[in-house]
Design a protein around this motif. Structure first.
Motif, mmCIF file in Angstrom:
data_model
loop_
_atom_site.group_PDB
_atom_site.id
_atom_site.type_symbol
_atom_site.label_atom_id
_atom_site.label_comp_id
_atom_site.label_asym_id
_atom_site.label_seq_id
_atom_site.Cartn_x
_atom_site.Cartn_y
_atom_site.Cartn_z
ATOM 1 N N ARG A 195 -57.728 -15.320 -7.087
ATOM 2 C CA ARG A 195 -58.141 -13.924 -6.969
ATOM 3 C C ARG A 195 -57.566 -13.285 -5.708
ATOM 4 O O ARG A 195 -57.056 -12.152 -5.729
ATOM 5 C CB ARG A 195 -59.669 -13.849 -6.950
ATOM 6 N N LEU A 196 -57.642 -14.007 -4.595
ATOM 7 C CA LEU A 196 -57.101 -13.476 -3.344
ATOM 8 C C LEU A 196 -55.590 -13.293 -3.423
ATOM 9 O O LEU A 196 -55.033 -12.324 -2.890
ATOM 10 C CB LEU A 196 -57.461 -14.409 -2.183
ATOM 11 N N THR A 197 -54.920 -14.224 -4.099
ATOM 12 C CA THR A 197 -53.467 -14.105 -4.246
ATOM 13 C C THR A 197 -53.103 -12.865 -5.047
ATOM 14 O O THR A 197 -52.167 -12.122 -4.707
ATOM 15 C CB THR A 197 -52.909 -15.361 -4.930
ATOM 16 N N ARG A 198 -53.846 -12.626 -6.131
ATOM 17 C CA ARG A 198 -53.561 -11.436 -6.942
ATOM 18 C C ARG A 198 -53.848 -10.151 -6.166
ATOM 19 O O ARG A 198 -53.110 -9.168 -6.267
ATOM 20 C CB ARG A 198 -54.383 -11.482 -8.227
ATOM 21 N N LEU A 199 -54.942 -10.161 -5.390
ATOM 22 C CA LEU A 199 -55.240 -8.987 -4.581
ATOM 23 C C LEU A 199 -54.155 -8.749 -3.541
ATOM 24 O O LEU A 199 -53.747 -7.606 -3.290
ATOM 25 C CB LEU A 199 -56.598 -9.170 -3.892
ATOM 26 N N GLN A 200 -53.684 -9.839 -2.937
ATOM 27 C CA GLN A 200 -52.618 -9.702 -1.946
ATOM 28 C C GLN A 200 -51.344 -9.166 -2.587
ATOM 29 O O GLN A 200 -50.656 -8.310 -2.021
ATOM 30 C CB GLN A 200 -52.348 -11.054 -1.279
ATOM 31 N N ARG A 201 -51.030 -9.644 -3.785
ATOM 32 C CA ARG A 201 -49.843 -9.145 -4.478
ATOM 33 C C ARG A 201 -49.987 -7.668 -4.831
ATOM 34 O O ARG A 201 -49.032 -6.890 -4.712
ATOM 35 C CB ARG A 201 -49.597 -9.952 -5.746
ATOM 36 N N ALA A 202 -51.208 -7.299 -5.276
ATOM 37 C CA ALA A 202 -51.424 -5.892 -5.609
ATOM 38 C C ALA A 202 -51.261 -5.013 -4.372
ATOM 39 O O ALA A 202 -50.649 -3.940 -4.433
ATOM 40 C CB ALA A 202 -52.810 -5.707 -6.225
ATOM 41 N N ALA A 203 -51.816 -5.489 -3.244
ATOM 42 C CA ALA A 203 -51.677 -4.713 -2.012
ATOM 43 C C ALA A 203 -50.218 -4.621 -1.578
ATOM 44 O O ALA A 203 -49.744 -3.554 -1.143
ATOM 45 C CB ALA A 203 -52.526 -5.351 -0.903
ATOM 46 N N ASP A 260 -62.720 -26.219 -8.173
ATOM 47 C CA ASP A 260 -62.400 -25.199 -9.164
ATOM 48 C C ASP A 260 -62.763 -23.810 -8.641
ATOM 49 O O ASP A 260 -62.020 -22.844 -8.845
ATOM 50 C CB ASP A 260 -63.140 -25.473 -10.469
ATOM 51 N N ARG A 261 -63.900 -23.714 -7.960
ATOM 52 C CA ARG A 261 -64.296 -22.413 -7.406
ATOM 53 C C ARG A 261 -63.301 -21.972 -6.344
ATOM 54 O O ARG A 261 -62.924 -20.794 -6.271
ATOM 55 C CB ARG A 261 -65.698 -22.515 -6.816
ATOM 56 N N ALA A 262 -62.875 -22.929 -5.501
ATOM 57 C CA ALA A 262 -61.882 -22.585 -4.476
ATOM 58 C C ALA A 262 -60.558 -22.155 -5.106
ATOM 59 O O ALA A 262 -59.898 -21.232 -4.622
ATOM 60 C CB ALA A 262 -61.659 -23.780 -3.547
ATOM 61 N N ALA A 263 -60.167 -22.823 -6.210
ATOM 62 C CA ALA A 263 -58.922 -22.443 -6.894
ATOM 63 C C ALA A 263 -59.036 -21.037 -7.474
ATOM 64 O O ALA A 263 -58.094 -20.245 -7.395
ATOM 65 C CB ALA A 263 -58.601 -23.450 -7.997
ATOM 66 N N ASP A 272 -48.620 -19.050 -7.755
ATOM 67 C CA ASP A 272 -49.425 -18.944 -8.960
ATOM 68 C C ASP A 272 -49.860 -20.310 -9.463
ATOM 69 O O ASP A 272 -50.992 -20.504 -9.902
ATOM 70 C CB ASP A 272 -48.636 -18.238 -10.068
ATOM 71 N N ALA A 273 -48.947 -21.297 -9.423
ATOM 72 C CA ALA A 273 -49.275 -22.624 -9.925
ATOM 73 C C ALA A 273 -50.412 -23.240 -9.127
ATOM 74 O O ALA A 273 -51.333 -23.836 -9.683
ATOM 75 C CB ALA A 273 -48.036 -23.524 -9.872
ATOM 76 N N VAL A 274 -50.350 -23.108 -7.800
ATOM 77 C CA VAL A 274 -51.410 -23.667 -6.965
ATOM 78 C C VAL A 274 -52.702 -22.908 -7.180
ATOM 79 O O VAL A 274 -53.784 -23.473 -7.290
ATOM 80 C CB VAL A 274 -50.983 -23.629 -5.488
ATOM 81 N N ALA A 275 -52.589 -21.544 -7.242
ATOM 82 C CA ALA A 275 -53.788 -20.725 -7.343
ATOM 83 C C ALA A 275 -54.513 -20.943 -8.655
ATOM 84 O O ALA A 275 -55.741 -20.900 -8.706
ATOM 85 C CB ALA A 275 -53.424 -19.246 -7.196
ATOM 86 N N ASP A 276 -53.800 -21.170 -9.741
ATOM 87 C CA ASP A 276 -54.429 -21.355 -11.034
ATOM 88 C C ASP A 276 -54.916 -22.788 -11.253
ATOM 89 O O ASP A 276 -55.416 -23.120 -12.316
ATOM 90 C CB ASP A 276 -53.447 -20.987 -12.154
ATOM 91 N N GLY A 277 -54.761 -23.672 -10.283
ATOM 92 C CA GLY A 277 -55.286 -25.015 -10.383
ATOM 93 C C GLY A 277 -54.458 -25.958 -11.216
ATOM 94 O O GLY A 277 -54.944 -26.990 -11.664
ATOM 95 N N ILE A 278 -53.169 -25.654 -11.444
ATOM 96 C CA ILE A 278 -52.336 -26.500 -12.297
ATOM 97 C C ILE A 278 -52.149 -27.880 -11.676
ATOM 98 O O ILE A 278 -52.018 -28.867 -12.373
ATOM 99 C CB ILE A 278 -50.985 -25.806 -12.542
#
Length: 363
Positions: free
Chosen positions: A196-204, A188-191, A77-83
């Motif tokens: 988004r992909l991380t959340r989708l993967q978690r949901a799946a 920022d767009r890549a982050a 999450d930290a990496v994905a949110d750009g922290i």
């Protein structure tokens, strides 16, 4: 530890120091050398401040995050949110950088004299201020960066002329800042895409896990059903459906036991199951229903509630028993018993048992 951030910081410090050193390589005497040195010191101090300065609260938060043991999901999450990306430059550093962009070109142009304004040691600020504004842009202050480029463009063109300033490095500074802005936006767009992909993967993954759990629960229920109803079904098939009264009683008890396991598993333990079977064997109609009132109750509390339920059933003599969990915050389980009233029609039962089992500790 060697990281991309540390390498970029070292390169930024080295490059800005090189640009400032060019300002000391005088090939001819300058009228005001002290002004030149002071201007160079102001530039280096401002540039390195913009590189290294982070808010104290952010440093403390990062240090705490580094000390605290965190699961892999939290680090993702930290990496994905750009922290871990560049943090915004504090406002005082912005003001100092903009002031540097305004002061340095004019101060150098005045201190080296009109004859030396196009010499390499006098034009270093074209690249130097461009590098500073690039750093400001990377630190997520685009308006300040472009304001500094405008100030640099106006001052350099005023002292050297438009064509000379553009030919000696102004174009390069503008390109640096523009490229830095595009890179920051792309990062920022890549982050965001990664988040988004991380959340989708978690949901799946969560959906897949829930399906596996449901399949396991269904297998457990089927196994329980076979264990309870298997002997009765075997005798029914063997006798071609010709059941004795005892067989019919066992079939009714097996059906009730299956309903209990499906409708109120959290209410059951060995003692409660035994009392439910005893009530059914004496002819009582028993309904057990858990509507979710015990979902957040721990096992120790459940043991206390089940013990009280078993005690209540042990002393019950009603013809119909209704056992349900309660939505009330204080009441865990409600037990209602009904029996036919003396002299009343058979379909009119009187309540002869009412017991509310309270949540331990909430009374």
């Amino acid at each position: 530890m060697i990281s991309v951030k540390n390498v970029l910081v070292v390169l930024a410090v080295a490059f800005t120091a090189y640009l400032a050193a060019r300002g000391l390589s005088w090939t001819s005497p300058v009228p005001y050398p002290l002004v030149v040195v002071t201007t160079l010191a102001l530039y280096l101090a401002t540039t390195w401040l913009c590189i290294f300065w982070e808010p104290a609260a952010l440093r403390a938060a990062r240090a705490a995050a580094g000390r605290a043991p965190r699961p892999d999901a939290d680090r993702t999450d930290a990496v994905a949110d750009g922290i871990r990306g560049p943090v915004p430059l504090p406002v005082p550093a912005q003001i100092l950088a903009l002031a540097c962009a305004i002061i340095v070109p004019s101060a150098i142009a005045l201190s080296v004299g009109a004859a030396s304004r196009t010499e390499p040691f006098a034009t270093w600020y074209l690249g130097g201020i461009g590098a500073l504004m690039t750093i400001v842009m990377v630190r997520r202050r685009p308006w300040t960066a472009w304001a500094g480029i405008v100030a640099l463009s106006v001052a350099s063109m005023a002292w050297m002329g438009p064509l000379t300033a553009l030919g000696l490095g102004l174009v390069g500074s503008i390109v640096w800042v523009a490229v830095a802005q595009m890179l920051v936006r792309s990062m920022d767009r890549a982050a965001r895409d990664t988040s988004r992909l991380t959340r989708l993967q978690r949901a799946a993954t969560a959906w897949q896990t829930s399906q596996v759990v449901r399949q396991r629960e269904r297998r457990v229920q089927v196994q329980k059903a076979l264990a309870v109803a298997g002997p009765v079904l075997t005798r029914t098939v063997a006798n071609a459906g010709a059941l004795t009264d005892d067989d019919r009683l066992e079939a009714r008890i097996a059906e009730g036991r299956l309903r209990d396991e499906m409708r109120g598993p959290r209410l059951l333990d060995d003692d409660v199951r035994a009392e439910l079977e005893r009530a059914r064997r004496r002819g009582a109609n028993v309904t057990v229903l858990d509507e979710g009132g015990l979902d957040d109750v721990d096992e120790d509390t459940l043991s206390v509630i089940r013990a009280q339920l078993a005690e209540t059933l042990r002393s019950a003599s009603s013809d119909r028993l209704y056992i349900r969990t309660s939505p009330d915050e204080r009441v865990a389980v409600t037990v209602v018993g009904r029996s036919p009233s003396v002299g009343a029609p058979s379909d009119e039962d009187a309540v002869d048992l009412w017991r509310e089992i309270a949540h331990p500790g909430r009374v």
